[in-house]
Design a protein around this motif. Sequence first.
Motif, short mmCIF file in Angstrom:
data_model
loop_
_atom_site.label_atom_id
_atom_site.label_comp_id
_atom_site.label_asym_id
_atom_site.label_seq_id
_atom_site.Cartn_x
_atom_site.Cartn_y
_atom_site.Cartn_z
N ASN A 42 0.83 -1.20 0.00
CA ASN A 42 0.00 0.00 0.00
C ASN A 42 0.87 1.25 0.00
O ASN A 42 2.00 1.23 0.47
N HIS A 43 0.29 2.36 -0.50
CA HIS A 43 0.94 3.67 -0.31
C HIS A 43 0.81 4.00 1.16
O HIS A 43 -0.22 3.71 1.79
N LYS A 44 1.82 4.62 1.75
CA LYS A 44 1.75 4.94 3.18
C LYS A 44 2.62 6.13 3.53
O LYS A 44 3.44 6.58 2.74
N VAL A 45 2.42 6.61 4.74
CA VAL A 45 3.29 7.62 5.33
C VAL A 45 3.92 6.96 6.55
O VAL A 45 3.21 6.41 7.40
N CYS A 46 5.24 6.98 6.62
CA CYS A 46 5.96 6.34 7.72
C CYS A 46 6.71 7.39 8.54
O CYS A 46 7.18 8.39 8.01
N ALA A 65 6.38 10.13 2.79
CA ALA A 65 5.47 9.35 1.96
C ALA A 65 6.25 8.21 1.33
O ALA A 65 7.39 8.39 0.90
N ARG A 66 5.65 7.03 1.30
CA ARG A 66 6.27 5.85 0.68
C ARG A 66 5.33 5.30 -0.39
O ARG A 66 4.15 5.05 -0.12
N THR A 67 5.85 5.11 -1.58
CA THR A 67 5.08 4.61 -2.70
C THR A 67 4.90 3.11 -2.60
O THR A 67 5.87 2.39 -2.34
N GLY A 68 3.69 2.66 -2.84
CA GLY A 68 3.40 1.22 -2.82
C GLY A 68 3.28 0.67 -4.22
O GLY A 68 4.00 1.09 -5.12
N GLY A 69 2.35 -0.26 -4.38
CA GLY A 69 2.15 -0.92 -5.67
C GLY A 69 3.25 -1.92 -5.94
O GLY A 69 4.10 -2.21 -5.09
N ASP A 79 9.81 7.44 -4.26
CA ASP A 79 8.93 8.02 -3.25
C ASP A 79 8.79 9.51 -3.50
O ASP A 79 9.76 10.17 -3.90
N PRO A 80 7.59 10.06 -3.27
CA PRO A 80 7.42 11.51 -3.49
C PRO A 80 8.24 12.31 -2.48
O PRO A 80 8.57 11.83 -1.40
#
Length: 159
Positions: A42-46, A65-69, A79-80
């Motif tokens: 999943n996309h998430k914020v860590c 922000a961490r890119t998922g998929g 990651d953005p």
Amino acid sequence: MSYRLPTLCRLVLGGLLACLGTSAFAEQVGCVTTEWKLIGSNHKVCVDSFSDPKIPGVTCHVSQARTGGVSGSFGLAQDPSQFSLACRQTGPITLPAKLPKEATVFAEDTSILFKETRVVRMWDAANNTLVYLAISRKLIDGAPANSVSTVPVMPWGGR
């Protein structure tokens, strides 16, 4: 527990930089899913925490922000450049005798190549304050993303 390639790279890079005394090692506090993905992570914020390696008594938290998929699962996603930074005094602060005006205290890759989030510590002697600036090496509309946090050097617990 699965590791993405950038996470492994971050661990190796963090370990190497910590050995050199130029960067702190971050510990993950937790992640919140921002978008569910059918395939891949999943996309998430860590949120990660780290202590300033040269200034005992200062702890910083950085959210990213961490890119998922599928590409995020294999460590191929970029990651953005979206992050936030908060640094606080968490114990007595002892400044070293020779504190450089500026030093990198944390660096984390946010893509497989040429993109990172970096936290730089600056010393504002006039205000007796440590300034922490998080920046992205990737330019967005001509300027890097950035976030700032300050820690005034004050007595701690009667010291």
